[in-house]
Write a protein that holds these residues in place. Structure first.
Motif, short mmCIF file in Angstrom:
data_model
loop_
_atom_site.label_atom_id
_atom_site.label_comp_id
_atom_site.label_asym_id
_atom_site.label_seq_id
_atom_site.Cartn_x
_atom_site.Cartn_y
_atom_site.Cartn_z
N PRO A 166 0.66 -1.13 0.00
CA PRO A 166 0.21 0.12 0.37
C PRO A 166 1.18 1.16 -0.05
CG PRO A 166 -0.66 -1.67 1.21
CD PRO A 166 0.55 -2.19 1.13
N ALA B 223 1.04 5.41 -0.57
CA ALA B 223 0.43 7.11 -1.20
C ALA B 223 1.76 8.27 -1.13
CB ALA B 223 -0.15 7.31 0.30
N VAL C 33 -7.22 10.18 -2.11
CA VAL C 33 -7.55 9.53 -0.92
C VAL C 33 -8.11 10.18 0.18
CG1 VAL C 33 -6.68 7.04 -1.10
CG2 VAL C 33 -5.43 8.59 -0.42
N PRO D 174 -4.90 8.34 5.37
CA PRO D 174 -4.40 6.90 5.41
C PRO D 174 -5.04 5.94 6.29
CG PRO D 174 -3.30 8.75 7.37
CD PRO D 174 -4.34 9.45 6.25
N ALA D 175 -5.10 4.91 6.36
CA ALA D 175 -5.68 3.45 6.58
C ALA D 175 -4.97 3.51 7.88
CB ALA D 175 -5.53 2.18 5.55
N GLY D 176 -5.74 3.32 9.26
CA GLY D 176 -5.25 2.56 10.44
C GLY D 176 -4.42 3.29 10.83
N ALA E 123 -1.85 4.27 9.57
CA ALA E 123 -0.35 4.53 9.38
C ALA E 123 0.94 5.32 9.07
CB ALA E 123 -0.30 3.38 7.94
N ALA F 45 -3.40 7.41 -3.35
CA ALA F 45 -3.44 6.15 -3.79
C ALA F 45 -2.96 5.56 -4.82
CB ALA F 45 -4.02 5.34 -3.05
N TYR G 219 3.15 0.18 5.17
CA TYR G 219 3.17 0.88 4.74
C TYR G 219 3.88 1.88 3.84
CZ TYR G 219 -1.48 3.73 2.54
OH TYR G 219 -2.53 4.22 1.93
#
Length: 397
Positions: free
Chosen positions: A88, A90, A113, A116-118, A120, A131, A276
């Motif tokens: 993943p 970015a 996007v 950030p996811a979670g 990260a 992304a 990430y």
């Protein structure tokens, strides 16, 4: 005397991949790879590679696409996970111009996007995120996989601890190489895959000369198109950049130079330790995971005409790295554990080259690569294999 069809000098990722491409195309082709130390012990051993489909010239785009095809074929049927795994990733952009630049230079598009996811990473103030596709390449695993694959091919000979001390045209055509132990090798074609040691190598003085190129670009350099290219699986198509093709083998005075490469190893803590990758083309900084749970970071910094020797990290590079880490990870959530200054070799516009070093097309050299050398290695090896096979079939290289 050891008689071969193709001799590859340099057992890094480019030299080994070149041998793999050549013998996959022609299993009967006798190919020997000579490495003065151990497999992947040169510039390949310094790399932490994020494979992003980023191409700022038409020739770079061809290399990226050829590399994607090589990986597809190389990993077919191989156990997973292999040396190249999805990541993943970015891209951080602060301006419309930066977003437009990415739209033009990414081979596969990136999508906006929200963040950030979670946890990260953190979205810096004033930045937006896109992304995009990315993979992490483990140079050690890749080197081991290539050696294992090549060792199983009867026509391939792999020889470690063989330093080539002399390279000259053979009296009956082709090229003759001598190693430090006095052994002689004869081949119809030879490719030097010496990484950043290429411009200063004494091997260049026999078949042709790049002497002085490490001092700066040489005026009057030529680039020539390649007519009648061989149909090699995954081969690089003709360049679309104009009549002076960036993909054609260049004359020995192509003006390749060595440039500083700044790399760091970073330990992350807390949510940021999620696997990430994040990068900024505007700042020339990329952060991505490598083996063992660590993160690698590359910082672009234009320092040219330097020897490929490890140096201390300059204070201004560390300051730029710290500012980026504070912005995307957070103060106190990171620690630089190691810094390394090395060198890469290409032209002043960051173009890797395939150089023709002898009038009889017996000797070629592959220059260092743009950014992460491992990232474009498969594309450059495929490109070099195309030139060698074209020469062997009687075409003009």
């Amino acid at each position: 005397m050891n008689v071969q069809d193709v001799l590859v000098v340099g057992g890094g990722v480019v030299g080994l991949t070149l041998a793999e491409v050549l013998t996959r195309h022609d299993p009967a082709l006798r190919v020997t790879v000579l490495e003065q130390h151990g497999w992947g012990s040169g510039a390949t051993g310094y790399a932490g590679a994020v494979d992003i489909p980023y191409a700022h010239t038409p020739f770079h785009r061809e290399l990226v696409e050829a590399g994607r095809q090589w990986w597809k074929e190389f990993q077919a049927g191989a156990p997973a996970p292999g040396p190249r795994t999805p990541l993943p990733f970015a891209w951080l952009v602060r301006s419309r111009e930066a977003a437009a630049h990415l739209e033009e230079t990414l081979v596969t598009p990136a999508r906006p996007v929200a963040g950030p996811a979670g946890g990260a990473w953190r979205l810096p103030a004033g930045a937006t995120a896109l992304a995009g596709e990315a993979h992490v390449i483990d140079p050690g695993l890749l080197t081991a996989a290539l050696v294992e694959r090549l060792a199983a091919r009867p026509s391939v000979r792999l020889a470690e601890g063989r330093r080539v001390t002399d390279l000259a045209p053979a009296a009956d055509g082709g090229v003759r190489a001598v190693t430090a132990d006095g052994e002689e090798w004869r081949a119809e074609q030879c490719v030097l895959a010496l990484g950043p040691w290429l411009p200063g190598s004494p091997l260049l003085s026999a078949p042709g000369s790049l002497r002085g190129s490490e001092q700066g670009p040489v005026p009057g350099s030529e680039q020539r198109d390649v007519p009648g290219s061989a149909a090699v699986p995954g081969s690089v198509p003709g360049s679309t950049s104009g009549s002076a093709s960036a993909g054609a083998p260049a004359a020995p005075n192509a003006g390749v130079r060595t440039k500083r490469v700044y790399g760091l190893r970073v330990a992350l803590s807390g949510p940021a330790a999620v696997r990430y990758g994040v990068g900024s083309a505007e700042d020339g900084i990329f952060l991505f995971p490598v083996s063992g749970g660590a993160y690698a970071m590359s910082v672009k910094h234009d320092v040219w005409d330097v020897p490929p020797e490890e140096q201390p990290l300059p204070a201004d590079v560390l300051a730029r790295a710290a500012a980026f880490l504070d912005a995307v990870v957070g103060p106190g959530a990171w620690e630089v554990t190691r810094g390394r200054v090395f060198a890469d070799t290409y032209t002043p516009d960051a173009t890797p080259r395939l150089l023709r070093l002898s009038p009889a097309d017996a000797v070629f050299a592959v220059t260092g690569l743009h950014g992460s050398g491992v990232r474009l290695a498969a594309g450059m090896a495929t490109h070099a294999a195309q030139a060698v096979l074209t020469c062997r079939q009687g075409g003009a290289a």
